[in-house]
Write a protein that holds these residues in place. Sequence first.
Motif, PDB file in Angstrom:
ATOM      1  N   LEU A  77      -6.381  14.348  -8.419  1.00 14.11           N
ATOM      2  CA  LEU A  77      -6.641  13.487  -9.577  1.00 14.11           C
ATOM      3  C   LEU A  77      -5.755  12.250  -9.493  1.00 14.11           C
ATOM      4  CD1 LEU A  77      -6.945  15.818 -12.688  1.00 14.11           C
ATOM      5  CD2 LEU A  77      -8.722  14.477 -11.599  1.00 14.11           C
TER       6      LEU A  77
ATOM      7  N   TRP B 155      -7.037   9.788  -6.992  1.00 12.03           N
ATOM      8  CA  TRP B 155      -8.201   9.035  -7.457  1.00 12.03           C
ATOM      9  C   TRP B 155      -7.880   8.154  -8.654  1.00 12.03           C
ATOM     10  CZ3 TRP B 155     -10.809  14.289  -6.726  1.00 12.03           C
ATOM     11  CH2 TRP B 155     -11.297  14.397  -5.410  1.00 12.03           C
ATOM     12  N   GLN B 156      -6.758   8.425  -9.283  1.00 11.65           N
ATOM     13  CA  GLN B 156      -6.420   7.636 -10.462  1.00 11.65           C
ATOM     14  C   GLN B 156      -5.280   6.652 -10.191  1.00 11.65           C
ATOM     15  OE1 GLN B 156      -5.691  10.789 -13.215  1.00 11.65           O
ATOM     16  NE2 GLN B 156      -7.849  11.002 -13.770  1.00 11.65           N
ATOM     17  N   ASP B 157      -5.045   6.353  -8.928  1.00  7.74           N
ATOM     18  CA  ASP B 157      -4.024   5.368  -8.532  1.00  7.74           C
ATOM     19  C   ASP B 157      -2.628   5.722  -9.027  1.00  7.74           C
ATOM     20  OD1 ASP B 157      -6.118   4.060  -7.528  1.00  7.74           O
ATOM     21  OD2 ASP B 157      -6.176   2.428  -8.979  1.00  7.74           O
TER      22      ASP B 157
ATOM     23  N   ALA C 247     -12.625  13.921 -12.339  1.00 10.55           N
ATOM     24  CA  ALA C 247     -12.015  12.593 -12.301  1.00 10.55           C
ATOM     25  C   ALA C 247     -13.000  11.499 -12.702  1.00 10.55           C
ATOM     26  CB  ALA C 247     -11.472  12.308 -10.910  1.00 10.55           C
ATOM     27  N   SER C 248     -14.294  11.804 -12.647  1.00  9.13           N
ATOM     28  CA  SER C 248     -15.223  10.677 -12.786  1.00  9.13           C
ATOM     29  C   SER C 248     -16.127  10.697 -14.013  1.00  9.13           C
ATOM     30  CB  SER C 248     -16.093  10.568 -11.529  1.00  9.13           C
ATOM     31  OG  SER C 248     -16.500  11.831 -11.117  1.00  9.13           O
TER      32      SER C 248
ATOM     33  N   GLN D 144     -11.375   7.451 -22.519  1.00  4.20           N
ATOM     34  CA  GLN D 144     -10.722   8.754 -22.591  1.00  4.20           C
ATOM     35  C   GLN D 144     -11.162   9.521 -23.841  1.00  4.20           C
ATOM     36  OE1 GLN D 144      -6.396   8.896 -22.730  1.00  4.20           O
ATOM     37  NE2 GLN D 144      -6.469  10.444 -21.143  1.00  4.20           N
TER      38      GLN D 144
ATOM     39  N   SER E 260     -10.245   9.111 -15.971  1.00  2.06           N
ATOM     40  CA  SER E 260      -9.645   8.171 -15.019  1.00  2.06           C
ATOM     41  C   SER E 260      -9.488   6.735 -15.508  1.00  2.06           C
ATOM     42  CB  SER E 260     -10.438   8.183 -13.719  1.00  2.06           C
ATOM     43  OG  SER E 260     -10.351   9.447 -13.125  1.00  2.06           O
TER      44      SER E 260
ATOM     45  N   PHE F 166      -6.151   5.135 -16.500  1.00  4.98           N
ATOM     46  CA  PHE F 166      -5.110   4.834 -15.506  1.00  4.98           C
ATOM     47  C   PHE F 166      -5.379   3.486 -14.838  1.00  4.98           C
ATOM     48  CE2 PHE F 166      -4.961   9.459 -15.827  1.00  4.98           C
ATOM     49  CZ  PHE F 166      -3.612   9.629 -16.071  1.00  4.98           C
ATOM     50  N   TYR F 167      -6.673   3.223 -14.599  1.00  5.03           N
ATOM     51  CA  TYR F 167      -7.007   1.946 -13.958  1.00  5.03           C
ATOM     52  C   TYR F 167      -6.646   0.777 -14.883  1.00  5.03           C
ATOM     53  CZ  TYR F 167      -9.913   5.128 -11.226  1.00  5.03           C
ATOM     54  OH  TYR F 167     -10.366   6.167 -10.461  1.00  5.03           O
TER      55      TYR F 167
ATOM     56  N   TYR G  37     -15.298  -1.094 -13.560  1.00  2.81           N
ATOM     57  CA  TYR G  37     -15.305  -0.317 -14.807  1.00  2.81           C
ATOM     58  C   TYR G  37     -16.696  -0.296 -15.417  1.00  2.81           C
ATOM     59  CZ  TYR G  37     -10.372  -1.323 -14.241  1.00  2.81           C
ATOM     60  OH  TYR G  37      -9.133  -1.470 -13.726  1.00  2.81           O
TER      61      TYR G  37
END
Lengths: 317, 582
Positions: A33, A36-38, A280-281, B311, B317, B320-321, B377
């Motif tokens: 995770l 994939w989430q930097d 994660a997606s 979220q 995810s 976080f980006y 995104y």
Amino acid sequence: MSNSLTHILVSFAVLFTLLAVGGMLIWLERRLLALWQDRYGPNRVGPFGLLQVVADMIKVLFKEDWVPPFANKPVFIMAPAIIVTVTLMSFAVVPFAPGIQVVELNMGLLFFLAMSSLGVYSVVLAGWASGSKYSILGGLRSSAQMLSYEAFMGLSLMGVVMLAGSFDLNRIIEAQRDGWFIRYQFVGFMLFLIAGTAETNRLPFDLPEAESELVAGFHSEYSGLKFGLFFVGEYLGITLISSLITVLFFGGWLGPWLPPLVWFTLKTFFFICLFILLRASLPRPRYDQLMSFGWKVCLPLAVGNLLLTGAWILMKG
Amino acid sequence: MTFPNPIIADLSSSFGPAILAVQPAKDNIPTLWISPDRTADVLLHLKTKIGRPYKMLYDLTVIDERTRTNRPDQPMSDFTVVYHLLSFDRNEDIRIKVPLLGDTHTLPSITGLWRNANWYEREAWDLFGIRFNGHPHLKRILLPPAWEGHPLRKEHPARATEMGQFRMPEDQMDIAQQALKFRPEEWGMAPAKDGTDHLFLNLGPQHPGTHGLLRIILQLDGEEIVDAVPDIGYHHRGAEKMAERQTWHTFIPYTDRIDYFGGVMNNLAYVLAVEKLAGIEVPDRVKVIRVMMAELFRIQSHLVWYGTFAQDVGALSPVFYTFSDREKVFEIVEAVCGGRMHPAWFRIGGVSQDLPKGWDRLVRDFLAYLPHRLKEYDSIVMRNSIFKGRTRGVGAYSLEDAVEWGVTGPGLRACGLDWDFRRKRPYSGYEMFDFDIPTAVNGDCYDRAVVRIEEIRQSMRIVEQCMKNMPEGSYKSDHPLTTPPRKERTLKDIETLITHFLGLSWGPVIPAGEAFMGIEATKGSNGYYLVSDGGIHSYRTRIRTPSFPHMQMVPKIAKGLMIADLMAILGSIDFILADLDR
């Protein structure tokens, strides 16, 4: 004598390997995770953060094992044990490689379906026994979800059973010597993957838990080792579904050059990673959307798939 | 008597004797004093009976006038209730002031006229002790139910050190705890009509979906929301009271913490209001620097919203980006201001320092970096079918509802009205910039998201124009009230030195008067209504924040939906608890 000794050894080896895998998956999921989430994920304890699992275990063991005063104590304690027990029992029929199997059952697939249906009791009872409103909502969601996804989970596998002519997982693998069943049963595979995700309460089907809505849903009130059991139970569930996918659709331990056990492990590992990638997606659907997807899309598809497979087999004579 | 503004002429012909005075204000908003018994009629008239009506109750607040000395041309008043109305058709505001004298302090409630008056009147009761007859639920809103006194009254101390030692004996504690007991009827919740039991779910104040200290009591039928009542005030810090004890200058850092994702955007509303009061004109360079920093903070705030909204809907995810993108904005902010979330960098009459060397390279890099991230995104969030299923058609409200409830910002534009204060009432030089006002039509969660995401792109356009056309000149105005005062000549003559010393130690003395400045902040319209009594402190600072009316509307749009939808609604509204409670 030596035969039964081997048997006992195999059983214990399987048990310990699975528990270790369940633990390691916590680390794997967090690292993947993070990838994939930097971000980094746990990378401080031991090489690549591998010992994080040990640290987590120590923490879980030493946490106060608190039973809320408003909970129904016996059920509250029993619930987390159920999920781990039934998942481990399902593994009994999984052929990891020729000879490495706890018990050879000629209706192994049915045994798996029966056991996985029992798993829902863990979540529902945990939600009910906690005596908390968030938990009961989680439990309710879980029972509704299981009902709808159980319905086509079995049906989605019947195509495979018809192709192999058996419920025995070994014979199903043997029947795939000429080619994996994924070639004929892609719909069945997709449906089983969806049902399996729902079965293990993983995103996008983590409604019983639904952090942003129900805090932690059915296990909001759990702490310490009992919480740890739910945690490990979830990862065992992922491993179970992944190995079943491998066995039913991707030829199990079959494969050239490498030893069968390696093939089995590699394939299973791939699907475990797929589960984590899903988490994660994807966002989470709403409860009613989930239900209508199950009943209005998946169930008809499963029935259609079954009829088509049957017709095809009949046609081939 | 001639009136410069036709609306005053109209009102004086209809309500002649009820108009006690017409007060000149520094912000040129027509300000009328109306006698208490005709207030409701006047407001009704303004809302419904005139052409191009004042449809929005933009703000409702109170001024404690009892210790104010500089109030020429104003009728006698102990407490003045101020209604601030906004007309979209006229692009004009009007301020109705109602004097209250004596000990009773009561006024008829206008909750029947404007739905959003409910919370504003409760706030006025809570903080000033003004009673509104006919209010359905006149209870404390920001302070705990067992609180005694009304803290924004002048006799209430502003510092804990001015009060006695805090004690809470056991019987007091019992009272406070009893007051917290949950009784559905006290929250205005009705039991089910057919005799079935509903589930009351206490969502918050600690809950992962509420973005902070917010409590919402839900009445549930299964998972369907029958009723929802937000309980706010957990983040109340008395920012308006603090403004009365800080100097004009030292209040700037407190503004940062109102909408804590808005950073200098809060400073902007405040310093613009002070500059209006003081009559300060700032150089072009200051304007453009301010616009650039404010827009960078808008981008930053929208990025945080983007991730957290995803979220709330269950996608793990994106947050976080977007937080790593936000970090890039903070790199610029750090280089320019030295601070990050709360730079407190704008000053009365300018900004704190000039831009550092190489700022344009940082901005250019960021502008080159963000677009492809936004595209990414779009594909993982906005085009995801589960996400669409969760947000399309969920939490929709009509344009009429939005206006009725005082919604501003992206939430208003998502209903189709292209109302943006930057365009309609340009401030700080926004008229010089070329940008579009994104709108949508459905007013649901998805549309609010669409509007915000397009706003990120438009803000980038503005920042780019700032970067390419940054004017030369001073970063400070030459006005004597500029704070801190200019230093160049202080060592040459004693008068300048004294002025400088006073300006730094006491702070500037802002001339008496009243001014309001509302800007298009990150979440909606943020406004500062300042009353100066000709001192170094503000006499009264009213902070009108967008989150307050937006949160008030949540029960209306959440009823009949499910818990999961409530999370999507909360996420799409983009509120900040500090902005809500102040």
